[in-house]
Design an enzyme around this catalytic site. Sequence first.
Site, PDB file in Angstrom:
ATOM      1  N   GLN A  94       0.828  -1.207   0.000  1.00  0.00           N
ATOM      2  CA  GLN A  94       0.000   0.000   0.000  1.00  0.00           C
ATOM      3  C   GLN A  94       0.864   1.259   0.000  1.00  0.00           C
ATOM      4  OE1 GLN A  94      -1.037  -2.505   2.488  1.00  0.00           O
ATOM      5  NE2 GLN A  94      -2.665  -3.168   1.073  1.00  0.00           N
TER       6      GLN A  94
ATOM      7  N   CYS B   2      -6.397   0.799   6.896  1.00  0.00           N
ATOM      8  CA  CYS B   2      -5.192  -0.038   6.889  1.00  0.00           C
ATOM      9  C   CYS B   2      -4.623  -0.021   8.300  1.00  0.00           C
ATOM     10  CB  CYS B   2      -4.167   0.475   5.878  1.00  0.00           C
ATOM     11  SG  CYS B   2      -2.693  -0.576   5.766  1.00  0.00           S
TER      12      CYS B   2
ATOM     13  N   ASN C  24      -2.043  -1.971   9.765  1.00  0.00           N
ATOM     14  CA  ASN C  24      -0.573  -1.915   9.836  1.00  0.00           C
ATOM     15  C   ASN C  24      -0.088  -0.540   9.382  1.00  0.00           C
ATOM     16  OD1 ASN C  24      -0.138  -4.596  10.709  1.00  0.00           O
ATOM     17  ND2 ASN C  24      -0.393  -5.346   8.628  1.00  0.00           N
TER      18      ASN C  24
ATOM     19  N   ASN D  23     -13.101  -1.225   6.191  1.00  0.00           N
ATOM     20  CA  ASN D  23     -12.897  -1.905   4.899  1.00  0.00           C
ATOM     21  C   ASN D  23     -13.499  -3.303   5.006  1.00  0.00           C
ATOM     22  OD1 ASN D  23     -10.970  -2.865   6.725  1.00  0.00           O
ATOM     23  ND2 ASN D  23      -9.326  -2.992   5.220  1.00  0.00           N
TER      24      ASN D  23
ATOM     25  N   HIS E  98     -14.148  -7.338   4.926  1.00  0.00           N
ATOM     26  CA  HIS E  98     -13.429  -8.592   5.189  1.00  0.00           C
ATOM     27  C   HIS E  98     -14.404  -9.760   5.171  1.00  0.00           C
ATOM     28  CE1 HIS E  98      -9.610  -6.738   6.606  1.00  0.00           C
ATOM     29  NE2 HIS E  98     -10.413  -5.732   6.877  1.00  0.00           N
TER      30      HIS E  98
ATOM     31  N   ASN F 236     -11.177  -8.365   1.599  1.00  0.00           N
ATOM     32  CA  ASN F 236      -9.968  -9.010   2.118  1.00  0.00           C
ATOM     33  C   ASN F 236     -10.407 -10.331   2.730  1.00  0.00           C
ATOM     34  OD1 ASN F 236      -8.042  -6.520   1.976  1.00  0.00           O
ATOM     35  ND2 ASN F 236      -9.895  -5.762   2.977  1.00  0.00           N
TER      36      ASN F 236
ATOM     37  N   GLU G  37      -5.313 -10.216   0.563  1.00  0.00           N
ATOM     38  CA  GLU G  37      -5.836  -8.855   0.617  1.00  0.00           C
ATOM     39  C   GLU G  37      -6.460  -8.392  -0.707  1.00  0.00           C
ATOM     40  OE1 GLU G  37      -3.869  -5.530   2.282  1.00  0.00           O
ATOM     41  OE2 GLU G  37      -2.809  -6.690   3.819  1.00  0.00           O
ATOM     42  N   ARG G  38      -7.535  -7.636  -0.586  1.00  0.00           N
ATOM     43  CA  ARG G  38      -8.152  -6.951  -1.732  1.00  0.00           C
ATOM     44  C   ARG G  38      -7.101  -6.053  -2.384  1.00  0.00           C
ATOM     45  NH1 ARG G  38     -12.983  -2.579  -0.804  1.00  0.00           N
ATOM     46  NH2 ARG G  38     -11.379  -1.768   0.594  1.00  0.00           N
TER      47      ARG G  38
ATOM     48  N   GLY H  13      -3.413  -5.841   9.276  1.00  0.00           N
ATOM     49  CA  GLY H  13      -3.865  -5.386  10.596  1.00  0.00           C
ATOM     50  C   GLY H  13      -5.374  -5.387  10.722  1.00  0.00           C
ATOM     51  N   SER H  14      -6.058  -4.782   9.736  1.00  0.00           N
ATOM     52  CA  SER H  14      -7.534  -4.772   9.800  1.00  0.00           C
ATOM     53  C   SER H  14      -8.076  -6.190   9.653  1.00  0.00           C
ATOM     54  CB  SER H  14      -8.106  -3.862   8.719  1.00  0.00           C
ATOM     55  OG  SER H  14      -7.660  -4.262   7.420  1.00  0.00           O
ATOM     56  N   GLY H  15      -7.334  -7.022   8.905  1.00  0.00           N
ATOM     57  CA  GLY H  15      -7.732  -8.424   8.768  1.00  0.00           C
ATOM     58  C   GLY H  15      -7.611  -9.188  10.075  1.00  0.00           C
TER      59      GLY H  15
HETATM   60  N1  LIG Z   1      -6.110  -4.370   1.209  1.00  0.00           N
HETATM   61  C1  LIG Z   1      -6.921  -3.612   2.168  1.00  0.00           C
HETATM   62  C2  LIG Z   1      -6.193  -2.298   2.581  1.00  0.00           C
HETATM   63  C3  LIG Z   1      -4.943  -2.570   3.433  1.00  0.00           C
HETATM   64  C4  LIG Z   1      -5.259  -3.325   4.692  1.00  0.00           C
HETATM   65  C5  LIG Z   1      -4.082  -3.980   5.404  1.00  0.00           C
HETATM   66  N2  LIG Z   1      -2.790  -3.813   4.820  1.00  0.00           N
HETATM   67  C6  LIG Z   1      -4.086  -3.655   6.897  1.00  0.00           C
HETATM   68  O1  LIG Z   1      -3.017  -3.668   7.538  1.00  0.00           O
HETATM   69  O2  LIG Z   1      -5.199  -3.430   7.448  1.00  0.00           O
HETATM   70  C7  LIG Z   1      -8.279  -3.266   1.512  1.00  0.00           C
HETATM   71  O3  LIG Z   1      -8.346  -3.269   0.282  1.00  0.00           O
HETATM   72  O4  LIG Z   1      -9.232  -3.000   2.255  1.00  0.00           O
END
Ligand SMILES: N[C@H](CCC[C@H](N)C(=O)O)C(=O)O
Length: 282
Positions: free
Chosen positions: A46, A75, A77, A162, A164, A196, A214-215, A224-226
């Site tokens: 990213q 995001c 992380n 975002n 998931h 994601n 990841e998306r 991190g959000s995952g």
């Molecule tokens: N690929 C994710 C964005 C980055 C999330 C990820 N790198 C994190 O740490 O949350 C999306 O399209 O929603």
Amino acid sequence: MRIRFSKMHGLGNDFMVIDGVTQDITLTREQVRAWGDRHFGVGFDQLLLVQPPESPDVAFRYRIYNADGDEVEQCGNGARCFAAFVRRQGLTANSVIPVQTSGGRLELTVLADGQVRVNMGVPRLALDEVPFRASAPGQAGRQTVALAGGRTVTLTPVSMGNPHGVLLVDEPPSDELLADLGPQLEQHEAFPARANIGFLQVLDASSGRLRVYERGVGETLACGSGACAALVAARLHGVMGATVTLHLNGGDIGLSWAGAGEPVYMTGPATFVYDGEINQEA
Ligand SMILES: N[C@H](CCC[C@H](N)C(=O)O)C(=O)O
């Protein structure tokens, strides 16, 4: 025009971080894709763009772009790396940093050991907020998704700002599993904004193993959000406690969630790699 940036990562989820406060930055989808290329550009999962605040209740805004060029809402992380970046750049000296993303308001706390604790906000579970389009009535936290060839999988749709989809798996998530299901589910019609896709093996009430496709990127070493979405899904299934450690390929992340209506907290490292400069037209 020469653009200054820092290369950083959070548990191997890597970022190009640009100061858009002292530099006048305009990004196009093509420019993000060009810089994200790991052969012809900087290379990243990213790109994070730091901007001045748009409201009095935050210190900054930060925008997030996947390597495919799409701007996204959240995001985790990246939030930790953002906090370390703005302090290293001298844009703030505060340890508690409220910031606005497209997916919501986060509060970041830089800890004495350099790790960063993030209030990731309250998870959204209503299907239309993920967004998720159910093909059949499901029970809370469990939705069935039909795949090509007549197969189905059960997953938990969760938004951390975002989208998931989290699958609970009994074995360590394999390369074959992610290669088979990751792309199909990331782009599945059940997820109108794509998603994601997390694969969580619960080890016990306080630990698990997670891999995320990841998306807009594909599998990353950490998401991190995952990780937050995985804890929420595990708690909805009643198989993990309120405070856990998840083992990702890039390292371990600490999480806590007290339950519905409460925010998810995430704590982890933010690592600086190098400072660079690049031509805007590159
Ligand atoms: N690929 C994710 C964005 C980055 C999330 C990820 N790198 C994190 O740490 O949350 C999306 O399209 O929603």
